[in-house]
Design a protein around this motif. Structure first.
Motif, PDB file in Angstrom:
ATOM      1  N   UNK B 286       0.707  -1.582  -0.205  1.00 13.24           N
ATOM      2  CA  UNK B 286      -0.176   0.127   0.244  1.00 13.24           C
ATOM      3  C   UNK B 286       0.980   1.458  -0.052  1.00 13.24           C
ATOM      4  N   UNK B 287       2.150   0.994   1.192  1.00 13.73           N
ATOM      5  CA  UNK B 287       2.858   2.303   0.667  1.00 13.73           C
ATOM      6  C   UNK B 287       3.551   2.674   0.014  1.00 13.73           C
ATOM      7  N   UNK B 288       3.441   1.785  -1.177  1.00  8.59           N
ATOM      8  CA  UNK B 288       3.992   2.469  -2.741  1.00  8.59           C
ATOM      9  C   UNK B 288       3.801   2.880  -3.664  1.00  8.59           C
ATOM     10  N   UNK B 289       2.508   2.366  -3.286  1.00  7.08           N
ATOM     11  CA  UNK B 289       1.305   3.066  -4.432  1.00  7.08           C
ATOM     12  C   UNK B 289       1.102   4.647  -3.944  1.00  7.08           C
ATOM     13  N   UNK B 290       1.201   4.512  -2.464  1.00  4.02           N
ATOM     14  CA  UNK B 290       0.753   6.266  -1.348  1.00  4.02           C
ATOM     15  C   UNK B 290       2.018   6.845  -2.051  1.00  4.02           C
ATOM     16  N   UNK B 291       3.298   6.775  -1.830  1.00  2.63           N
ATOM     17  CA  UNK B 291       3.916   7.048  -0.969  1.00  2.63           C
ATOM     18  C   UNK B 291       3.765   7.920  -3.317  1.00  2.63           C
ATOM     19  N   UNK B 292       4.192   6.950  -4.163  1.00  2.00           N
ATOM     20  CA  UNK B 292       4.289   7.955  -5.427  1.00  2.00           C
ATOM     21  C   UNK B 292       2.649   9.142  -5.895  1.00  2.00           C
ATOM     22  N   UNK B 293       1.460   8.546  -5.671  1.00  2.00           N
ATOM     23  CA  UNK B 293       0.514   9.529  -5.761  1.00  2.00           C
ATOM     24  C   UNK B 293       0.656  10.528  -4.877  1.00  2.00           C
ATOM     25  N   UNK B 294       1.676  10.906  -3.889  1.00  2.00           N
ATOM     26  CA  UNK B 294       1.911  11.967  -3.139  1.00  2.00           C
ATOM     27  C   UNK B 294       2.890  12.111  -4.014  1.00  2.00           C
ATOM     28  N   UNK B 295       3.785  11.794  -3.885  1.00  2.00           N
ATOM     29  CA  UNK B 295       4.714  12.799  -4.720  1.00  2.00           C
ATOM     30  C   UNK B 295       4.070  13.602  -6.217  1.00  2.00           C
ATOM     31  N   UNK B 296       3.486  13.135  -6.241  1.00  2.00           N
ATOM     32  CA  UNK B 296       2.849  13.413  -7.649  1.00  2.00           C
ATOM     33  C   UNK B 296       1.838  15.017  -7.162  1.00  2.00           C
ATOM     34  N   UNK B 297       1.237  14.519  -6.131  1.00  2.00           N
ATOM     35  CA  UNK B 297       0.828  16.178  -5.893  1.00  2.00           C
ATOM     36  C   UNK B 297       1.452  16.680  -5.292  1.00  2.00           C
TER      37      UNK B 297
END
Lengths: 387, 387
Positions: B286-297
């Motif tokens: 879950x963190x792998x996915x969320x991390x990328x989204x957070x970074x994009x935002x």
């Protein structure tokens, strides 16, 4: 990575204003305190009054043991033990530089035994208990505020010995960077050099261990010891720079850097201790000189590590280890000069004629620290390289 | 640098063979132990027998509480509390991953009070004591073996909450890298991603603090979490690689990285907790996915920090922050793919239609963690960027 035990139970309160909790934190350990301090700077900068007020307002009775000098003396620690025993103090508060903290630790260990405390340093007796020690460091240097070591000089035998035991960790340390604002430039630099050297000793002498976690940690501390020192000298009241130097110095000998490296030693400290024992030079000044001599002698066999230091910390781009090593040494020497540190024995008032006595003086500590390869002959070679 | 308290009293015994001391170290805390473990891997790899023998040979009576699952459940911790109370256990030994250690901490805190332990997590009751906990981590991930945090999922309310208190530090932790040799590749990677994210959360969200000491420490841990993970996947029995990952994970959330940063938070963990609570995905996945989204935002407002990360850790040479930020994101995503981690919600079996429920689920923890800026609306924007 080698096996290790890491256990650093010291509680650190970091930042301006944290000293307000000194009374309550001390009271958790005892109602009668011995306050160990130095030679007057504590009174000049107002910290002495602040500490006394704070302890007394918490209902703590305070007995004083001032007058600790740099390169602290066994005889003075013995006086502290006598005071602590006579007054039956329950807790010790150390406010000052590494010498003050080390004296407080020695008093704390000496106060709970019948034998003389020097026996700890010579390995004749082990530590089984100690009075609790709280510290208020006023110099960013030794890291004694967050480690289990202590160093004293035996004024009769002219031996400066260091000793470590897990029970010597301070219970609580108050690291307030503003206490270092008035530290003179030379002692600011000597402190930073001490912290830098604590990291370099392990970084350069570890062999065979694959330790990238520790390497990155050590490289960061080396970089910060150097840059924060330079910033403190430029603006002595720079809170951030003083903070960086203070936290760097505390972490530099906290057990973190050594964890996993296997056998590490303090060969540069070994030699410096003799400089201090026989010529009473400031510890950091002696280290600056010894460090350069040690590096010159070991530039070949430590080339990969010295070159890595240059590339990782000093932004060198030279690919050949030997050239990168030479550049690293030049840069370190240049930095030492820039912060006003001595770089030759001559600048410490020591000449080639003194080398035999200095080398011979290292014999005792080399035995206790099990630095067998550091014979007086090898030490003499390094000291020759410091001329 | 901001003011801070740093106090990590956990004693770490690191390396192969250190488990031999489990019995004697446990005995120092009690004669009747609750052994908390997971769902069978401990028995399959022989560690269960080794631990039982070791404890019993030291004369310790052992009661077992097995069956902890990943994303550990409140209901199961409650059963552990009942067992601990009924048997009057004096000490808890946790052997397993972060879920096991967190369950052990929760049982330890719950066993000494009359009220339900979930009240700790919701902030309704404070911790005033706990049974001593010793840990034997078998996954390099959560850092729970050397910190004061714990996470549980309330299986009735579907809330996955995390909570920290200084009394939750384990007394002793045995970090033997060989216990992780048989960990499957996916969980090896998920563990490394958890450790990496613990550092990234603070590294990216600290603002306004001048903290070069901490920055270098964090960059070193980020680098090692990534490189050690890649090495572990290439050669699962590489002792050095497993050691580096294990020590990195322990240090990554030990209190060292946060010290001096001021207010830090876990926004990416906040969102991941809802993914785990509602879809039971592995935490690291879950963190792998969320991390990328957070970074994009946050690629614009965090550009200087993201770019610094790229230059310091990923050897980027791009001088413009925006371009360096884009390159850093690309490299992180590339690394996540290379270790087999999911990079989109879709790969977790979650679709755009699930975002409203996920966003709403973050509300409770956002309030408790005081992440006021992370409204369900903002969380939805980040989750959209994870699609």
């Amino acid at each position: 990575m080698h096996n290790f035990v890491f256990h650093n139970p010291t509680k650190v309160l970091f930042g301006r204003g944290t000293l307000a909790a000194l009374g309550s934190e001390t009271l958790a350990w005892g109602r009668k305190a011995l306050l160990v301090h130095g030679q007057g700077s504590l009174k000049r900068n107002g910290l002495h009054g602040q500490i006394m007020d704070n302890l007394r307002e918490s209902g703590i009775e305070v007995i004083e043991h001032g007058g600790v000098r740099s390169n602290p003396l066994l005889s003075h620690a013995r006086e502290g033990v006598a005071k602590a025993k006579a007054a039956k103090v329950e807790v010790i508060v150390a406010a000052g530089g590494g010498s003050v903290i080390d004296t407080a630790k020695a008093v704390g260990a000496g106060a709970v035994v019948e034998h003389d405390l020097w026996k700890f340093f010579t390995g004749k007796r082990g530590i089984k208990g100690t009075l609790p020690v709280l510290t208020v460091p006023t110099v960013a240097a030794s890291g004694s505020e967050m480690n289990s070591g202590m160093v004293l000089t035996n004024d009769q035998t002219r031996e400066k010995f260091g000793f470590g035991h897990r029970l010597l960790h301070p219970k609580v340390s108050f690291l307030d960077p503003t206490t270092t604002f008035t530290l003179p430039p030379d002692h600011t630099a000597f402190g930073a050099i001490d912290a830098l050297n604590h990291v370099l000793e392990f970084y350069l002498t570890t062999t065979g261990a694959n330790t990238p976690v520790q390497d990155r940690l050590m490289e960061g501390l080396i970089e910060n010891a150097m840059t924060a020192c330079t910033r403190c000298l430029a603006v002595p009241h720079d809170y951030d720079a003083r903070s960086d130097l203070m936290w760097t110095a505390a972490l530099a000998l906290s057990g973190l850097t050594a964890a996993g490296l296997g056998r590490v030693g303090f060969p540069m400290h070994l030699i410096e201790h003799s400089l201090s024992a026989l010529f009473d030079v400031p510890h950091g000044a002696g280290l600056a000189v010894v460090m350069l001599g040690w590096l010159r002698v070991h530039r070949k066999d430590c080339a990969p590590r010295i070159a890595q230091l240059g590339r990782r910390v000093l932004a060198l781009t030279e690919p050949a280890d030997r050239k990168a090593t030479d550049q690293t040494l030049a840069r370190l020497e240049q930095w030492l000069r820039s912060v006003g540190a001595p770089t030759t024995l001559d600048q410490l008032g020591i000449s080639a004629a003194d080398i035999p006595a200095l080398s011979e003086n290292t014999r005792g500590l080399a035995r206790i620290w099990r630095l067998r390869e550091y014979s007086p002959e090898k030490v003499a070679v390094i000291l020759q390289a410091c001329l």
